[in-house]
Design a protein around this motif. Structure first.
Motif, PDB file in Angstrom:
ATOM      1  N   PRO A 148     -37.896  69.230  73.226  1.00  0.00           N
ATOM      2  CA  PRO A 148     -36.742  69.489  72.357  1.00  0.00           C
ATOM      3  C   PRO A 148     -35.588  68.543  72.646  1.00  0.00           C
ATOM      4  N   ARG A 149     -34.913  68.139  71.593  1.00  0.00           N
ATOM      5  CA  ARG A 149     -33.778  67.233  71.705  1.00  0.00           C
ATOM      6  C   ARG A 149     -32.645  67.683  70.801  1.00  0.00           C
ATOM      7  N   ALA A 150     -31.429  67.394  71.223  1.00  0.00           N
ATOM      8  CA  ALA A 150     -30.245  67.639  70.395  1.00  0.00           C
ATOM      9  C   ALA A 150     -30.117  66.501  69.385  1.00  0.00           C
ATOM     10  N   VAL A 151     -29.417  66.767  68.298  1.00  0.00           N
ATOM     11  CA  VAL A 151     -29.227  65.765  67.253  1.00  0.00           C
ATOM     12  C   VAL A 151     -28.639  64.484  67.835  1.00  0.00           C
ATOM     13  N   GLY A 152     -27.620  64.619  68.671  1.00  0.00           N
ATOM     14  CA  GLY A 152     -26.969  63.449  69.257  1.00  0.00           C
ATOM     15  C   GLY A 152     -27.920  62.610  70.096  1.00  0.00           C
ATOM     16  N   GLN A 153     -28.803  63.258  70.835  1.00  0.00           N
ATOM     17  CA  GLN A 153     -29.778  62.533  71.646  1.00  0.00           C
ATOM     18  C   GLN A 153     -30.730  61.732  70.761  1.00  0.00           C
ATOM     19  N   ILE A 154     -31.202  62.377  69.709  1.00  0.00           N
ATOM     20  CA  ILE A 154     -32.134  61.710  68.794  1.00  0.00           C
ATOM     21  C   ILE A 154     -31.434  60.529  68.123  1.00  0.00           C
ATOM     22  N   ALA A 155     -30.220  60.772  67.635  1.00  0.00           N
ATOM     23  CA  ALA A 155     -29.465  59.722  66.944  1.00  0.00           C
ATOM     24  C   ALA A 155     -29.239  58.518  67.848  1.00  0.00           C
ATOM     25  N   THR A 156     -28.839  58.774  69.078  1.00  0.00           N
ATOM     26  CA  THR A 156     -28.573  57.691  70.021  1.00  0.00           C
ATOM     27  C   THR A 156     -29.843  56.902  70.315  1.00  0.00           C
ATOM     28  N   GLU A 157     -30.921  57.602  70.566  1.00  0.00           N
ATOM     29  CA  GLU A 157     -32.174  56.929  70.910  1.00  0.00           C
ATOM     30  C   GLU A 157     -32.682  56.047  69.770  1.00  0.00           C
ATOM     31  N   LEU A 158     -32.456  56.473  68.533  1.00  0.00           N
ATOM     32  CA  LEU A 158     -32.973  55.722  67.384  1.00  0.00           C
ATOM     33  C   LEU A 158     -31.940  54.812  66.735  1.00  0.00           C
ATOM     34  N   GLY A 159     -30.694  54.888  67.180  1.00  0.00           N
ATOM     35  CA  GLY A 159     -29.655  54.060  66.585  1.00  0.00           C
ATOM     36  C   GLY A 159     -29.271  54.507  65.182  1.00  0.00           C
ATOM     37  N   LEU A 160     -29.380  55.793  64.925  1.00  0.00           N
ATOM     38  CA  LEU A 160     -28.991  56.367  63.633  1.00  0.00           C
ATOM     39  C   LEU A 160     -27.687  57.134  63.798  1.00  0.00           C
ATOM     40  N   SER A 161     -26.989  57.361  62.699  1.00  0.00           N
ATOM     41  CA  SER A 161     -25.802  58.214  62.770  1.00  0.00           C
ATOM     42  C   SER A 161     -26.260  59.657  62.920  1.00  0.00           C
ATOM     43  N   GLN A 162     -25.370  60.494  63.444  1.00  0.00           N
ATOM     44  CA  GLN A 162     -25.710  61.913  63.565  1.00  0.00           C
ATOM     45  C   GLN A 162     -25.913  62.536  62.187  1.00  0.00           C
ATOM     46  N   GLN A 163     -25.134  62.094  61.200  1.00  0.00           N
ATOM     47  CA  GLN A 163     -25.268  62.627  59.846  1.00  0.00           C
ATOM     48  C   GLN A 163     -26.653  62.290  59.265  1.00  0.00           C
ATOM     49  N   THR A 164     -27.073  61.060  59.437  1.00  0.00           N
ATOM     50  CA  THR A 164     -28.391  60.648  58.949  1.00  0.00           C
ATOM     51  C   THR A 164     -29.490  61.410  59.675  1.00  0.00           C
ATOM     52  N   THR A 165     -29.347  61.522  60.981  1.00  0.00           N
ATOM     53  CA  THR A 165     -30.339  62.244  61.783  1.00  0.00           C
ATOM     54  C   THR A 165     -30.413  63.706  61.355  1.00  0.00           C
ATOM     55  N   SER A 166     -29.269  64.334  61.140  1.00  0.00           N
ATOM     56  CA  SER A 166     -29.242  65.733  60.700  1.00  0.00           C
ATOM     57  C   SER A 166     -29.937  65.902  59.354  1.00  0.00           C
ATOM     58  N   HIS A 167     -29.698  64.960  58.453  1.00  0.00           N
ATOM     59  CA  HIS A 167     -30.357  65.015  57.139  1.00  0.00           C
ATOM     60  C   HIS A 167     -31.877  64.971  57.310  1.00  0.00           C
ATOM     61  N   HIS A 168     -32.366  64.012  58.094  1.00  0.00           N
ATOM     62  CA  HIS A 168     -33.804  63.875  58.286  1.00  0.00           C
ATOM     63  C   HIS A 168     -34.395  65.095  58.995  1.00  0.00           C
ATOM     64  N   LEU A 169     -33.661  65.653  59.944  1.00  0.00           N
ATOM     65  CA  LEU A 169     -34.137  66.864  60.618  1.00  0.00           C
ATOM     66  C   LEU A 169     -34.244  68.027  59.633  1.00  0.00           C
ATOM     67  N   GLY A 170     -33.324  68.104  58.681  1.00  0.00           N
ATOM     68  CA  GLY A 170     -33.393  69.139  57.655  1.00  0.00           C
ATOM     69  C   GLY A 170     -34.645  69.002  56.802  1.00  0.00           C
ATOM     70  N   VAL A 171     -34.983  67.776  56.456  1.00  0.00           N
ATOM     71  CA  VAL A 171     -36.204  67.529  55.672  1.00  0.00           C
ATOM     72  C   VAL A 171     -37.433  67.899  56.498  1.00  0.00           C
ATOM     73  N   LEU A 172     -37.438  67.508  57.756  1.00  0.00           N
ATOM     74  CA  LEU A 172     -38.572  67.841  58.628  1.00  0.00           C
ATOM     75  C   LEU A 172     -38.718  69.353  58.810  1.00  0.00           C
ATOM     76  N   ARG A 173     -37.610  70.047  58.944  1.00  0.00           N
ATOM     77  CA  ARG A 173     -37.658  71.512  59.077  1.00  0.00           C
ATOM     78  C   ARG A 173     -38.190  72.153  57.800  1.00  0.00           C
ATOM     79  N   ALA A 174     -37.721  71.690  56.641  1.00  0.00           N
ATOM     80  CA  ALA A 174     -38.172  72.250  55.359  1.00  0.00           C
ATOM     81  C   ALA A 174     -39.673  72.036  55.165  1.00  0.00           C
TER      82      ALA A 174
END
Length: 113
Positions: free
Chosen positions: A34-60
């Motif tokens: 498990p990872r927090a949004v900020g951790q994922i965003a930092t590791e991939l070089g994405l914004s937290q907003q973009t990461t949150s959007h993609h996580l929402g799609v993955l959850r759905a």
């Protein structure tokens, strides 16, 4: 208790989610735990907003789950959505294996004759 077969809609959601390279990268990051949004965003070089959007799609699509750890939301890979994709793809293997077996046996027979 056995899992219910995935509906065609579940499969479509999972395949659409997996079509995006950022979402596949996010799943790769979460593969180790498990990872927090900020951790994922930092590791991939994405914004937290973009990461949150993609996580929402993955959850759905049933490919990610969210749990709470104090004030943090942690995201992890969920195998439910992956199971729908795997079941779909597994249906192709028996046909391919039979064709491979026939081709190999045919070639072995031709080599002997």
């Amino acid at each position: 208790m056995s899992a219910q077969p995935a509906s065609e809609g579940d499969l479509d959601l999972a395949l659409r989610a997996l079509a995006d390279p950022n979402r596949r990268a996010i799943l790769g990051v979460m593969r180790t735990g498990p990872r927090a949004v900020g951790q994922i965003a930092t590791e991939l070089g994405l914004s937290q907003q973009t990461t949150s959007h993609h996580l929402g799609v993955l959850r759905a699509a049933g490919l990610a789950s969210r749990t709470k750890d104090g004030t943090r939301h942690l995201f992890a890979v969920s195998t439910d959505g992956l199971g729908a994709v795997r079941s779909y793809l597994d249906d192709f293997w028996p046909t391919k294996l039979v064709a491979l077996k026939s081709a190999v046996e045919g070639r072995a027979g031709a080599d002997r004759g």
